[in-house]
Design an enzyme around this catalytic site. Structure first.
Site, PDB file in Angstrom:
ATOM      1  N   ALA A   1      14.384  21.607 -14.611  1.00 46.63           N
ATOM      2  CA  ALA A   1      14.749  21.991 -15.975  1.00 46.63           C
ATOM      3  C   ALA A   1      16.236  21.808 -16.227  1.00 46.63           C
ATOM      4  O   ALA A   1      16.713  22.055 -17.331  1.00 46.63           O
ATOM      5  CB  ALA A   1      14.354  23.446 -16.243  1.00 46.63           C
ATOM      6  N   GLY A   2      16.961  21.383 -15.200  1.00 50.52           N
ATOM      7  CA  GLY A   2      18.395  21.174 -15.334  1.00 50.52           C
ATOM      8  C   GLY A   2      18.741  19.816 -15.912  1.00 50.52           C
ATOM      9  O   GLY A   2      17.880  19.061 -16.376  1.00 50.52           O
TER      10      GLY A   2
ATOM     11  N   VAL B   1      13.207  28.421  -5.549  1.00 50.94           N
ATOM     12  CA  VAL B   1      12.816  27.525  -4.458  1.00 50.94           C
ATOM     13  C   VAL B   1      12.835  28.246  -3.111  1.00 50.94           C
ATOM     14  O   VAL B   1      12.256  27.768  -2.132  1.00 50.94           O
ATOM     15  CB  VAL B   1      13.723  26.278  -4.438  1.00 50.94           C
ATOM     16  CG1 VAL B   1      15.120  26.608  -3.932  1.00 50.94           C
ATOM     17  CG2 VAL B   1      13.113  25.148  -3.628  1.00 50.94           C
TER      18      VAL B   1
ATOM     19  N   TYR C   1      29.885  23.618  -0.337  1.00 50.91           N
ATOM     20  CA  TYR C   1      28.937  22.810  -1.107  1.00 50.91           C
ATOM     21  C   TYR C   1      28.608  21.514  -0.369  1.00 50.91           C
ATOM     22  O   TYR C   1      27.433  21.149  -0.230  1.00 50.91           O
ATOM     23  CB  TYR C   1      29.518  22.506  -2.486  1.00 50.91           C
ATOM     24  CG  TYR C   1      28.674  21.542  -3.293  1.00 50.91           C
ATOM     25  CD1 TYR C   1      27.414  21.907  -3.745  1.00 50.91           C
ATOM     26  CD2 TYR C   1      29.140  20.263  -3.596  1.00 50.91           C
ATOM     27  CE1 TYR C   1      26.622  21.020  -4.475  1.00 50.91           C
ATOM     28  CE2 TYR C   1      28.364  19.379  -4.324  1.00 50.91           C
ATOM     29  CZ  TYR C   1      27.112  19.760  -4.766  1.00 50.91           C
ATOM     30  OH  TYR C   1      26.330  18.877  -5.476  1.00 50.91           O
TER      31      TYR C   1
ATOM     32  N   ALA D   1      19.495  23.067  -6.519  1.00 52.59           N
ATOM     33  CA  ALA D   1      20.710  23.342  -5.748  1.00 52.59           C
ATOM     34  C   ALA D   1      21.704  24.117  -6.600  1.00 52.59           C
ATOM     35  O   ALA D   1      21.721  23.995  -7.825  1.00 52.59           O
ATOM     36  CB  ALA D   1      21.362  22.044  -5.263  1.00 52.59           C
TER      37      ALA D   1
ATOM     38  N   LYS E   1      24.930  20.325   1.018  1.00 51.78           N
ATOM     39  CA  LYS E   1      24.255  19.108   0.567  1.00 51.78           C
ATOM     40  C   LYS E   1      23.912  18.203   1.761  1.00 51.78           C
ATOM     41  O   LYS E   1      22.842  17.582   1.786  1.00 51.78           O
ATOM     42  CB  LYS E   1      25.117  18.349  -0.440  1.00 51.78           C
ATOM     43  CG  LYS E   1      25.329  19.071  -1.765  1.00 51.78           C
ATOM     44  CD  LYS E   1      24.025  19.464  -2.438  1.00 51.78           C
ATOM     45  CE  LYS E   1      23.226  18.269  -2.963  1.00 51.78           C
ATOM     46  NZ  LYS E   1      22.008  18.707  -3.690  1.00 51.78           N
TER      47      LYS E   1
END
Length: 371
Positions: A11-12, A61, A183, A82, A187
């Site tokens: 939805a991002g 999630v 971050y 994320a 990732k």
């Protein structure tokens, strides 16, 4: 016949464009998203831009039950969920590690029990740290992290042993990662976990290393989102864009349309299994140039504020070498920066843009994360 495809975080910003392209290709699309307030605002309602044909499963999630529900009857998965932001990750360590690392682990445990035909995971150029550079003798070397003393003296460029500035060159996928932020570490963990479990359990998996993505639907009120959206938010509120260092650091800005298409190509290309791909425009722009371009496109005559400060976790130059994606996926960027900015500016009047850049900067300074 179309497939049923799940997009985590769908939805991002990026996920919604990927959903549009998948629907256009004849697939059925389901989205798992927690509608985070930092991205979607305080009401956390289904975003208006998310096409009605997309099935939305609201959930985290990290929640095994929500993940298992979202995976029912699914043929393949795009894992985009994320927490995003270099600066914020350096003090919300547990939050970023939980969402990005644990969330990926929960998804993968579900896929072990219920394998799918393909998995595509969103990675990031941040894992490279500094990009690649050419020395005066013509040799190409990975950039070394700049020291605190150098940064305190505002000596921004990387130099060789004799103090001569190195020339930035495009960075390919074989560069050794240099994880300079929480971050970036998370990732890289997402990417490696997916590729590892994919290989172990026979799930063909590809990792897409996104460079600086821009376009409509980006969360303009999130001060940790992409720099181009942050600049647009500042201009909309009559404020000068704030630029770290001297503004001459180089980045690769790529349209969200091209990002979504690369993800779709990775799913549809059998040879992409087990591989990582840079997804960028292949063009270098300075951050100051981008601020000027955004201002001109918006008709705003506001000079950027060059702070002369360094933000912990930032790097000097990194631009994508997209040769591998061209060769394997047949990927070619289609959106010129001029056209992408025009589309963004056309969308801006309908967007909500609360300028929180100042308070985010104060938070980083309070924690000693700017120099």
């Amino acid at each position: 016949m179309g497939k049923t495809l799940l997009i985590t975080g769908g939805a991002g910003f990026i996920g919604s464009y990927l959903a549009d392209q998948l629907l256009e290709a004849g697939h059925r699309v389901r989205v798992l998203d927690n509608l985070s307030p930092q991205v979607h605002g305080g009401d956390c309602e289904r975003p208006a831009y998310l096409t009605d044909d997309v099935e939305l499963v609201r959930g985290d999630v990290r929640d095994p039950d929500a993940v298992q529900k979202a995976l029912e009857g699914v043929d393949g998965v795009y894992h985009l969920a994320a927490a995003v932001g270099v600066g914020q990750s350096m003090y919300q360590v547990a939050e970023y590690t939980s969402i990005n690392n644990l969330g990926t682990a929960v998804l993968l445990e579900a896929l072990i029990e219920k394998p799918v035909e393909r998995l595509v995971v969103a990675s990031s150029m941040s894992i490279y740290g500094e990009g690649m550079y050419r020395r005066g003798d013509g040799s190409v070397v990975p950039g070394m992290r700049r020291g605190r003393e150098q940064l305190k003296q505002a000596r921004w460029e990387l130099v060789d042993g004799e103090g001569r500035a190195l020339e930035p060159v495009p960075t390919a996928e074989d560069k050794q990662p240099d994880l300079s932020s929480v971050y970036a570490l998370s990732k890289y963990d997402q990417e490696r976990l997916c590729l590892m479990i994919g290989e172990a359990y026979g799930i063909p998996t590809s990792a897409m290393r996104f460079f600086n993505v821009y376009g409509p639907r980006q969360a303009l009120s999130n001060p940790y989102t992409g720099v181009l959206a942050i600049f647009a938010s500042r201009f909309l509120n009559g404020n000068a864009p704030m630029i770290f260092e001297d503004g001459l650091q180089q980045r690769d800005f790529v349209s969200v349309h091209d990002i979504a298409r690369a993800c779709r190509l990775a799913y549809d290309t059998p040879a992409a299994a087990g591989q990582v791909f840079n997804v960028g425009s292949g063009n270098a722009y300075t951050v100051r140039e981008i601020a000027d371009r955004v201002g001109q496109a918006m008709g705003k005559d506001i000079a950027p504020e060059i702070t002369g400060k360094y933000r912990v976790g930032d790097i000097r130059h990194c631009v994508a070498d997209i040769g591998h994606a061209r060769e394997v996926l047949g990927f070619e960027p289609q959106v010129r920066i001029e056209d992408g900015l025009a589309e963004l500016v056309e969308w801006l009047p309908s967007a909500v843009a609360v300028d929180r850049v100042g308070e985010a900067g104060q938070e980083l300074a309070r924690r000693g994360l700017t120099i």
